[in-house]
Design a protein around this motif. Structure first.
Motif, PDB file in Angstrom:
ATOM      1  N   LEU A  95       0.860  -1.182   0.000  1.00 20.76           N
ATOM      2  CA  LEU A  95       0.000   0.000   0.000  1.00 20.76           C
ATOM      3  C   LEU A  95       0.894   1.228   0.000  1.00 20.76           C
ATOM      4  CD1 LEU A  95      -2.801   1.403   0.357  1.00 20.76           C
ATOM      5  CD2 LEU A  95      -2.423   1.244   2.825  1.00 20.76           C
ATOM      6  N   MET A  96       0.815   2.029  -1.071  1.00 20.59           N
ATOM      7  CA  MET A  96       1.600   3.254  -1.160  1.00 20.59           C
ATOM      8  C   MET A  96       0.896   4.342  -0.347  1.00 20.59           C
ATOM      9  SD  MET A  96       3.843   1.908  -3.155  1.00 20.59           S
ATOM     10  CE  MET A  96       4.946   3.270  -3.521  1.00 20.59           C
ATOM     11  N   LEU A  97       1.651   4.986   0.553  1.00 21.05           N
ATOM     12  CA  LEU A  97       1.117   6.061   1.390  1.00 21.05           C
ATOM     13  C   LEU A  97       2.011   7.279   1.195  1.00 21.05           C
ATOM     14  CD1 LEU A  97      -0.871   6.992   3.631  1.00 21.05           C
ATOM     15  CD2 LEU A  97       0.808   6.156   5.293  1.00 21.05           C
ATOM     16  N   THR A  98       1.465   8.350   0.618  1.00 16.76           N
ATOM     17  CA  THR A  98       2.303   9.476   0.221  1.00 16.76           C
ATOM     18  C   THR A  98       1.611  10.817   0.439  1.00 16.76           C
ATOM     19  OG1 THR A  98       3.482  10.463  -1.672  1.00 16.76           O
ATOM     20  CG2 THR A  98       1.459   9.248  -2.148  1.00 16.76           C
ATOM     21  N   SER A  99       2.410  11.859   0.499  1.00 19.19           N
ATOM     22  CA  SER A  99       1.883  13.219   0.600  1.00 19.19           C
ATOM     23  C   SER A  99       1.606  13.808  -0.773  1.00 19.19           C
ATOM     24  CB  SER A  99       2.890  14.126   1.333  1.00 19.19           C
ATOM     25  OG  SER A  99       3.173  13.640   2.611  1.00 19.19           O
ATOM     26  N   TYR A 100       2.080  13.138  -1.820  1.00 25.80           N
ATOM     27  CA  TYR A 100       2.070  13.731  -3.148  1.00 25.80           C
ATOM     28  C   TYR A 100       0.982  13.141  -4.042  1.00 25.80           C
ATOM     29  CZ  TYR A 100       6.614  15.081  -1.369  1.00 25.80           C
ATOM     30  OH  TYR A 100       7.611  15.566  -0.573  1.00 25.80           O
ATOM     31  N   ALA A 101       0.086  14.013  -4.513  1.00 25.34           N
ATOM     32  CA  ALA A 101      -0.966  13.600  -5.447  1.00 25.34           C
ATOM     33  C   ALA A 101      -0.381  13.623  -6.858  1.00 25.34           C
ATOM     34  CB  ALA A 101      -2.169  14.534  -5.345  1.00 25.34           C
ATOM     35  N   ASP A 102       0.448  12.658  -7.147  1.00 28.99           N
ATOM     36  CA  ASP A 102       1.211  12.599  -8.386  1.00 28.99           C
ATOM     37  C   ASP A 102       0.649  11.491  -9.270  1.00 28.99           C
ATOM     38  OD1 ASP A 102       3.144  12.061 -10.369  1.00 28.99           O
ATOM     39  OD2 ASP A 102       4.777  12.747  -9.091  1.00 28.99           O
ATOM     40  N   GLU A 103       0.043  11.877 -10.407  1.00 26.67           N
ATOM     41  CA  GLU A 103      -0.595  10.887 -11.268  1.00 26.67           C
ATOM     42  C   GLU A 103       0.408   9.916 -11.879  1.00 26.67           C
ATOM     43  OE1 GLU A 103      -2.287  13.925 -13.451  1.00 26.67           O
ATOM     44  OE2 GLU A 103      -3.906  14.232 -12.024  1.00 26.67           O
ATOM     45  N   GLU A 104       1.613  10.417 -12.213  1.00 23.59           N
ATOM     46  CA  GLU A 104       2.633   9.536 -12.783  1.00 23.59           C
ATOM     47  C   GLU A 104       3.070   8.497 -11.762  1.00 23.59           C
ATOM     48  OE1 GLU A 104       5.881  11.649 -14.476  1.00 23.59           O
ATOM     49  OE2 GLU A 104       4.637  12.753 -15.901  1.00 23.59           O
ATOM     50  N   ALA A 105       3.212   8.932 -10.495  1.00 23.56           N
ATOM     51  CA  ALA A 105       3.586   7.985  -9.444  1.00 23.56           C
ATOM     52  C   ALA A 105       2.476   6.973  -9.208  1.00 23.56           C
ATOM     53  CB  ALA A 105       3.909   8.738  -8.152  1.00 23.56           C
ATOM     54  N   LEU A 106       1.231   7.423  -9.321  1.00 23.66           N
ATOM     55  CA  LEU A 106       0.091   6.514  -9.176  1.00 23.66           C
ATOM     56  C   LEU A 106       0.131   5.424 -10.236  1.00 23.66           C
ATOM     57  CD1 LEU A 106      -2.714   5.572  -8.224  1.00 23.66           C
ATOM     58  CD2 LEU A 106      -3.698   7.412  -9.592  1.00 23.66           C
ATOM     59  N   ILE A 107       0.309   5.829 -11.489  1.00 19.12           N
ATOM     60  CA  ILE A 107       0.366   4.858 -12.591  1.00 19.12           C
ATOM     61  C   ILE A 107       1.548   3.920 -12.412  1.00 19.12           C
ATOM     62  CG2 ILE A 107       0.678   4.607 -15.086  1.00 19.12           C
ATOM     63  CD1 ILE A 107      -0.762   7.330 -15.375  1.00 19.12           C
ATOM     64  N   ALA A 108       2.726   4.496 -12.058  1.00 15.01           N
ATOM     65  CA  ALA A 108       3.923   3.674 -11.873  1.00 15.01           C
ATOM     66  C   ALA A 108       3.733   2.673 -10.737  1.00 15.01           C
ATOM     67  CB  ALA A 108       5.127   4.573 -11.596  1.00 15.01           C
ATOM     68  N   SER A 109       3.052   3.106  -9.679  1.00  9.77           N
ATOM     69  CA  SER A 109       2.812   2.206  -8.544  1.00  9.77           C
ATOM     70  C   SER A 109       1.918   1.035  -8.933  1.00  9.77           C
ATOM     71  CB  SER A 109       2.173   2.991  -7.387  1.00  9.77           C
ATOM     72  OG  SER A 109       3.028   4.004  -6.916  1.00  9.77           O
ATOM     73  N   ILE A 110       0.891   1.329  -9.712  1.00 12.00           N
ATOM     74  CA  ILE A 110      -0.008   0.267 -10.178  1.00 12.00           C
ATOM     75  C   ILE A 110       0.768  -0.720 -11.046  1.00 12.00           C
ATOM     76  CG2 ILE A 110      -2.022  -0.242 -11.617  1.00 12.00           C
ATOM     77  CD1 ILE A 110      -3.125   2.519 -10.765  1.00 12.00           C
ATOM     78  N   MET A 111       1.597  -0.180 -11.949  1.00 13.50           N
ATOM     79  CA  MET A 111       2.393  -1.031 -12.829  1.00 13.50           C
ATOM     80  C   MET A 111       3.412  -1.861 -12.038  1.00 13.50           C
ATOM     81  SD  MET A 111       1.133  -0.503 -15.783  1.00 13.50           S
ATOM     82  CE  MET A 111       2.344  -1.307 -16.840  1.00 13.50           C
ATOM     83  N   ALA A 112       3.861  -1.322 -10.904  1.00 18.94           N
ATOM     84  CA  ALA A 112       4.839  -2.038 -10.080  1.00 18.94           C
ATOM     85  C   ALA A 112       4.192  -3.104  -9.201  1.00 18.94           C
ATOM     86  CB  ALA A 112       5.600  -1.046  -9.201  1.00 18.94           C
ATOM     87  N   GLY A 113       2.861  -3.136  -9.185  1.00 17.84           N
ATOM     88  CA  GLY A 113       2.160  -4.182  -8.443  1.00 17.84           C
ATOM     89  C   GLY A 113       1.553  -3.759  -7.123  1.00 17.84           C
ATOM     90  N   ALA A 114       1.515  -2.440  -6.858  1.00 13.49           N
ATOM     91  CA  ALA A 114       0.899  -1.981  -5.613  1.00 13.49           C
ATOM     92  C   ALA A 114      -0.597  -2.283  -5.600  1.00 13.49           C
ATOM     93  CB  ALA A 114       1.126  -0.475  -5.435  1.00 13.49           C
ATOM     94  N   SER A 115      -1.106  -2.633  -4.439  1.00 11.52           N
ATOM     95  CA  SER A 115      -2.537  -2.923  -4.302  1.00 11.52           C
ATOM     96  C   SER A 115      -3.344  -1.681  -3.977  1.00 11.52           C
ATOM     97  CB  SER A 115      -2.761  -3.962  -3.195  1.00 11.52           C
ATOM     98  OG  SER A 115      -2.172  -5.193  -3.530  1.00 11.52           O
ATOM     99  N   GLY A 116      -2.660  -0.616  -3.544  1.00  7.30           N
ATOM    100  CA  GLY A 116      -3.371   0.600  -3.197  1.00  7.30           C
ATOM    101  C   GLY A 116      -2.459   1.805  -3.210  1.00  7.30           C
TER     102      GLY A 116
END
Length: 228
Positions: free
Chosen positions: A85-106
């Motif tokens: 589960l990625m927990l971040t202060s940054y509302a970064d769409e690129e990081a969101l997409i990259a996290s999904i591609m990396a296998g994050a569940s949330g």
């Protein structure tokens, strides 16, 4: 005798100890969750996963020695049964997409309240996927191609944007009210709100602004391109 409830083990990864302490206290106060370990860097996170055998890794996107996204990819590659589960202060769409591609569940923002954070960890531990609602709406808007290109326009609600277009056409509040089946007083409130969001004092300024946006759209998508 009732069966003992399984406690999901959680590894916390954040370079700020104060953040880790706060989240740890929150998690350890739950009957079905427990903190298995903590880490403050990418390298330490990967080592701790192998040592602590967590069910869920709560992982910051930005760490001092690298990207949490890369850590997520490595963890999911080596321990596919571990949820992230990625927990971040940054509302970064690129990081969101990259996290999904990396296998994050949330992917959730640190502004989340404590109850929702616990619920998110629990859902991820149980195999569900979840994303911060405000982030997914912006992401899907961008994918659909209806994300406003102008930062001021992005502040407006769909109804306010529609009213702005009608102002640009020279409509009065009464005419806008008839067009949208609203009370004239309601339209007046909408106009006041949209002017405040656009940092403008007069509707003539808003009309000119909307006209400039329309001209830019025509330059980007000339009418002849619409024809067969």
């Amino acid at each position: 005798m009732a069966a003992k409830q399984k406690r999901h083990k959680v590894l916390l990864v954040d370079d700020h100890e104060v953040v880790r302490r706060g989240v740890a206290d929150l998690i350890n106060g739950q009957d079905d969750l427990t903190v298995a370990g903590e880490a403050g860097s990418v390298d330490e996170a990967i080592r701790r996963v192998g040592y602590d055998e967590p069910d869920v890794v709560v992982l910051d996107v930005r760490l001092p020695d690298g990207s949490g996204v890369e850590a997520c990819r490595e963890i999911r590659s080596r321990w596919p049964e571990v949820r992230v589960l990625m927990l971040t202060s940054y509302a970064d769409e690129e990081a969101l997409i990259a996290s999904i591609m990396a296998g994050a569940s949330g992917y959730v923002l640190k502004k989340i309240d404590s109850t929702d954070l616990v619920r998110s960890i629990r859902k991820v531990a149980e195999g569900e996927s979840l994303l911060d609602p405000s982030m997914t709406e912006r992401l899907f808007s961008k994918i659909r191609g209806d994300e406003p290109e102008d930062p001021l326009l992005a502040r407006l609600s769909p109804q306010e944007t529609k009213i702005l277009d009608l102002i640009a056409e020279g409509r009065t509040n009464r005419e806008i009210a008839e067009e949208l089946f609203l009370a004239e007083k309601t339209v007046k409130n909408y106009v006041s709100n949209l002017l405040a969001k656009l940092e403008m004092n007069r509707r003539s300024e808003a009309a000119a602004y909307a006209a400039r946006l329309a001209a830019k759209r025509e330059q980007k998508y000339p009418p002849e391109e619409w024809e067969d």
